[in-house]
Design an enzyme around this catalytic site. Sequence first.
Site, mmCIF file in Angstrom:
data_model
loop_
_atom_site.group_PDB
_atom_site.id
_atom_site.type_symbol
_atom_site.label_atom_id
_atom_site.label_comp_id
_atom_site.label_asym_id
_atom_site.label_seq_id
_atom_site.Cartn_x
_atom_site.Cartn_y
_atom_site.Cartn_z
ATOM 1 C CB CYS A 288 -2.958 -3.899 21.096
ATOM 2 S SG CYS A 288 -3.750 -3.274 22.596
ATOM 3 C CB CYS B 217 -1.137 -1.687 23.478
ATOM 4 S SG CYS B 217 -2.082 -3.043 24.185
ATOM 5 C CG ASP B 218 1.299 -0.666 20.444
ATOM 6 O OD1 ASP B 218 1.862 -0.489 21.536
ATOM 7 O OD2 ASP B 218 1.269 -1.756 19.854
#
Length: 308
Positions: A134, A137-138
Amino acid sequence: MSHYDVIIIGSGPAGLTASIYAARANMKVLLLDKLAPGGQMINTNEIENYTGYGAINGAELSIKMFDHTQSLGVEFDYKTVLSIEDKGETKVITCEEDDAVYHATAVILATGTVPRRLGIPGEEKFAGGGISWCAICDGAQYRGKDVVVIGGGNSAVEESIYLAGITNALTIVTLFDLTADPKACDRLCAMENVTIYPYQDVLEFTGEDKLTGVRFKSTKEDATERYVTCDGVFEYIGLQPTSKFFASLGILDKFGCIIVDDEMKTSVPGVFGAGDITAKKLRQVITACSDGAIAANSAAKYVESLRG
């Protein structure tokens, strides 16, 4: 044989939130999962886009959510669900462990998806700590660093455009050529810090204490082998819905995702879907929580309607 108002299968953010809302609606609730609460959040080092937290470790957020459920008295059990039978106003859930069987008036399916994995050396070692699934997300933790993306479909290309805008160098390694929307592919290919290696087999993720690079080779006749150093890897080779055990309910689309309406209802009365397992476009922690809240509200109304 235990009977519950609502049984929730899956304890990711959708399932955890659903259990909170169902409990607050005075439902007798059981939350089932074969793994630790948190779902895919557990595998995320840092979540930076969940409202109210600038940045939080995925496992820490999972614990906070689970603790919230426990403060409301939600029952939780580690169980592997084998099947769900629709008996009209009663749903029968059969589990592997102890041959357990539960009855519920309503069921919320929040089983999520799991990223397809390559199954090569180093993948398990660096999963969640160097290898991610992701970019939203990261991705921020790799600002100004070197990153490799595995895959060439829509998700891979769209996430690569985002990553190329914040990283030093982005390398794309894909089994075929880029297969995403042509305009997106053109945009990605025009970015100066992007290098693309099509028709490649990924062989290994290297590193001792941390990820250091990716080894791959051409699928063409020359079978040229290459090695690229990097700080992080993002894999986009597809998602697998966790839906096989309830496929017989007839609520899935051709990809194995649950078809729901805006109230998270399926075509089977008393069966609801929530989170990444549903057919949707944006799969994030916050959207999963939203789905869980809506599904629990709908399930509670369904239960109350049967009480007369």
